[in-house]
Write an enzyme that holds these catalytic residues in place. Sequence first.
Site, PDB file in Angstrom:
ATOM      1  N   CYS A 166      -6.027  -3.018   7.828  1.00 18.99           N
ATOM      2  CA  CYS A 166      -7.241  -2.205   7.831  1.00 18.99           C
ATOM      3  C   CYS A 166      -8.451  -2.920   7.254  1.00 18.99           C
ATOM      4  CB  CYS A 166      -6.993  -0.887   7.094  1.00 18.99           C
ATOM      5  SG  CYS A 166      -6.678  -1.044   5.312  1.00 18.99           S
ATOM      6  N   CYS A 186       0.827  -1.201   0.000  1.00 12.52           N
ATOM      7  CA  CYS A 186       0.000   0.000   0.000  1.00 12.52           C
ATOM      8  C   CYS A 186       0.865   1.256   0.000  1.00 12.52           C
ATOM      9  CB  CYS A 186      -0.928  -0.014   1.215  1.00 12.52           C
ATOM     10  SG  CYS A 186      -2.087   1.370   1.276  1.00 12.52           S
TER      11      CYS A 186
END
Length: 373
Positions: A197, A94
């Site tokens: 997440c 990410c």
Amino acid sequence: MSGGVDSSVAGYLLREQGYEVIGVTMKVWPQDCISRAEDKCCGPQAVADARGVAHALGIPHYVVDEADQFENLVINYFSSEYRAGRTPNPCVMCNEKLKFGNLWQKAEALACDFIATGHYAIIEHAAANAGGCRPGAVLRKGVDSRKDQSYFLFSLRQEQLQRALTPLGRMSKSEIRVIARKIGLKVADKPDSQEICFVPGQDYKAFLRSHLGENQFHRGGIYDLDGNFIAAHDGIEMFTIGQRKGLPGGSAHPRYVVDLDPETNRVIVGQAEDLLVEEFEIDRVNWISVAGLDEAGPRAATPAATTREVTVKIRYNHPGTRATIVPLEDDRAHVSLHEPQKAVTPGQAAVLYDDDVVLGGGWICRQAALVVA
């Protein structure tokens, strides 16, 4: 801005240093994200928190929709790595592909010179030379050893590091919360997220079942190191190196997963000592701060000339251990550990340090099959 205290205080500190700060929050939750309604960095509450902080700081705030790219570059990578018998690290991906990758296009559109985050790491920028060119940036560990996140930034290229700012690197978490309380931020005591997440509760198996569907798992057999069949399993995706929980009993000693063979869908189990590894290879190596290697790559010099001792972390919470690194062709390197380490896991990042300086790192490769056919 993720809506947490770290990125919020990072924005405040940069504003106080005289930067013109613009808050940007990435909307990354896809429709099947099972945590999208929770208070996560991929949930709507995070956007609301970030917007509130931006208002309190008096800075503009934008939300950019990166859901499709997050799905393609992070979630699909996460799933495919487990299906290939490897254990992924989505936070590294990410950072490289989205936060310091695709987001740069948005930053340029807003006439920004840097992307800043709340990572606990230090990025040192040398002054531009007479021709206006920026020399290489140096990535160092954050001073708060409990929060250091330099591991997650090892794959950033020089062009990404040179336009990145990490203002929290020389501060501790407790200092950050004190600042947040002092300036009245509502997120001052917001708990840290301790999980991926998009995988609430760290239950990646439940996420894979939801994302892939049960019929997509690669079922096979569990074998010992002598090739003896022990039991069937419901999917190689359900296992990772070093795992003990969920294995069949009936052994005089605890069993651990010591290897995963994606070609045969075999899960290989052994005893604790079978997890010890003395050497391994890494691929897709990114060199950051090694003289002669950081720009041209390891092929610019002979392996003998570039062999060096380093400290290597084989996973984020690993304390680090001494090793000798030998760069190889095709962006690979050989790592010889001075002391054997347990559960060196294919798919995880091996990050190389010289004291607190990140030299670079790569992705741990699977070794030759351990089991006797």
